[in-house]
Design a protein around this motif. Sequence first.
Motif, PDB file in Angstrom:
ATOM      1  N   SER A   1     -57.132 140.433  51.573  1.00 26.17           N
ATOM      2  CA  SER A   1     -57.596 141.704  51.005  1.00 26.17           C
ATOM      3  C   SER A   1     -58.039 142.663  52.104  1.00 26.17           C
ATOM      4  O   SER A   1     -58.481 142.256  53.166  1.00 26.17           O
ATOM      5  CB  SER A   1     -58.746 141.455  50.022  1.00 26.17           C
ATOM      6  N   ARG A   2     -57.913 143.934  51.797  1.00 24.71           N
ATOM      7  CA  ARG A   2     -58.300 144.969  52.727  1.00 24.71           C
ATOM      8  C   ARG A   2     -59.816 145.146  52.682  1.00 24.71           C
ATOM      9  O   ARG A   2     -60.428 145.072  51.627  1.00 24.71           O
ATOM     10  CB  ARG A   2     -57.607 146.267  52.332  1.00 24.71           C
ATOM     11  N   LYS A   3     -60.403 145.400  53.822  1.00 24.80           N
ATOM     12  CA  LYS A   3     -61.843 145.578  53.903  1.00 24.80           C
ATOM     13  C   LYS A   3     -62.244 146.903  53.263  1.00 24.80           C
ATOM     14  O   LYS A   3     -61.699 147.949  53.575  1.00 24.80           O
ATOM     15  CB  LYS A   3     -62.276 145.551  55.369  1.00 24.80           C
ATOM     16  N   SER A   4     -63.190 146.826  52.316  1.00 23.52           N
ATOM     17  CA  SER A   4     -63.672 148.024  51.624  1.00 23.52           C
ATOM     18  C   SER A   4     -64.648 148.776  52.510  1.00 23.52           C
ATOM     19  O   SER A   4     -65.320 148.192  53.361  1.00 23.52           O
ATOM     20  CB  SER A   4     -64.403 147.633  50.337  1.00 23.52           C
ATOM     21  N   LYS A   5     -64.738 150.068  52.265  1.00 26.80           N
ATOM     22  CA  LYS A   5     -65.694 150.877  53.009  1.00 26.80           C
ATOM     23  C   LYS A   5     -67.103 150.495  52.567  1.00 26.80           C
ATOM     24  O   LYS A   5     -67.414 150.435  51.387  1.00 26.80           O
ATOM     25  CB  LYS A   5     -65.439 152.356  52.752  1.00 26.80           C
ATOM     26  N   ARG A   6     -67.956 150.248  53.528  1.00 26.45           N
ATOM     27  CA  ARG A   6     -69.328 149.859  53.245  1.00 26.45           C
ATOM     28  C   ARG A   6     -70.176 151.096  52.989  1.00 26.45           C
ATOM     29  O   ARG A   6     -70.140 152.054  53.753  1.00 26.45           O
ATOM     30  CB  ARG A   6     -69.894 149.077  54.429  1.00 26.45           C
ATOM     31  N   THR A   7     -70.950 151.072  51.889  1.00 20.63           N
ATOM     32  CA  THR A   7     -71.850 152.175  51.561  1.00 20.63           C
ATOM     33  C   THR A   7     -73.205 151.614  51.157  1.00 20.63           C
ATOM     34  O   THR A   7     -73.321 150.436  50.797  1.00 20.63           O
ATOM     35  CB  THR A   7     -71.297 153.026  50.391  1.00 20.63           C
ATOM     36  N   ARG A   8     -74.223 152.441  51.191  1.00 22.19           N
ATOM     37  CA  ARG A   8     -75.556 152.019  50.748  1.00 22.19           C
ATOM     38  C   ARG A   8     -75.539 151.641  49.275  1.00 22.19           C
ATOM     39  O   ARG A   8     -76.196 150.687  48.862  1.00 22.19           O
ATOM     40  CB  ARG A   8     -76.573 153.136  50.974  1.00 22.19           C
TER      41      ARG A   8
ATOM     42  N   LYS B   1     -67.799 140.958  44.698  1.00 21.11           N
ATOM     43  CA  LYS B   1     -66.801 141.570  43.802  1.00 21.11           C
ATOM     44  C   LYS B   1     -67.416 142.715  42.996  1.00 21.11           C
ATOM     45  O   LYS B   1     -66.814 143.772  42.851  1.00 21.11           O
ATOM     46  CB  LYS B   1     -66.241 140.491  42.870  1.00 21.11           C
ATOM     47  N   ILE B   2     -68.618 142.505  42.483  1.00 17.25           N
ATOM     48  CA  ILE B   2     -69.319 143.543  41.714  1.00 17.25           C
ATOM     49  C   ILE B   2     -69.534 144.790  42.575  1.00 17.25           C
ATOM     50  O   ILE B   2     -69.399 145.918  42.105  1.00 17.25           O
ATOM     51  CB  ILE B   2     -70.656 143.005  41.168  1.00 17.25           C
ATOM     52  N   ALA B   3     -69.849 144.573  43.854  1.00 18.38           N
ATOM     53  CA  ALA B   3     -70.116 145.695  44.759  1.00 18.38           C
ATOM     54  C   ALA B   3     -68.832 146.322  45.303  1.00 18.38           C
ATOM     55  O   ALA B   3     -68.887 147.376  45.933  1.00 18.38           O
ATOM     56  CB  ALA B   3     -70.983 145.219  45.921  1.00 18.38           C
TER      57      ALA B   3
END
Length: 164
Positions: A2-9, A30-32
């Motif tokens: 899987s591709r790494k999702s952009k991390r956000t607060r 997964k929820i996040a």
Amino acid sequence: MSRKSKRTRARDKRFFESLEKGATIGEAAKIAGYSRRSIYDYSAEDPTFSQQLDDARMDLVEKLEREADRRAIEGVVDYKSLKVTQDGKTISKIVPIRRYSDSLLQFRLRRLDPKNYRENYKEDDLPDDFDDLELEDITQDLGGMLKAFLNVEISHEPAEDNSE
């Protein structure tokens, strides 16, 4: 992969809130909107994230300890079917019984008072001030002690053969 999702607060917040509600790391990721792998990457890269993850794990350990103590001390209600003769008729009657967990009780005693309850106790295994610690201190230090215990090197050398 899987591709790494952009991390956000906001995603971090959803992740840790999910952990607080009892989700596993994979479920919370997964929820996040994160992958499980990204959680471990973020933990390795960001000391604050790593500390929050360790705190969430320790919260879970403390909840599990509290539940183990409750089951060992208070027990859990179970039900048993008994055959009873009443007015010349045999009937089944369901009666509540309380079951206690001897193994949980033994495990907790070994953990909380190893000097008296552990068979392979060595004085060197514990910090010098262990006897002065309160239960709350022991619980707070469980994470570090558990990590130390799990990181103990296990010898895989074959036993000597003295059968000559």
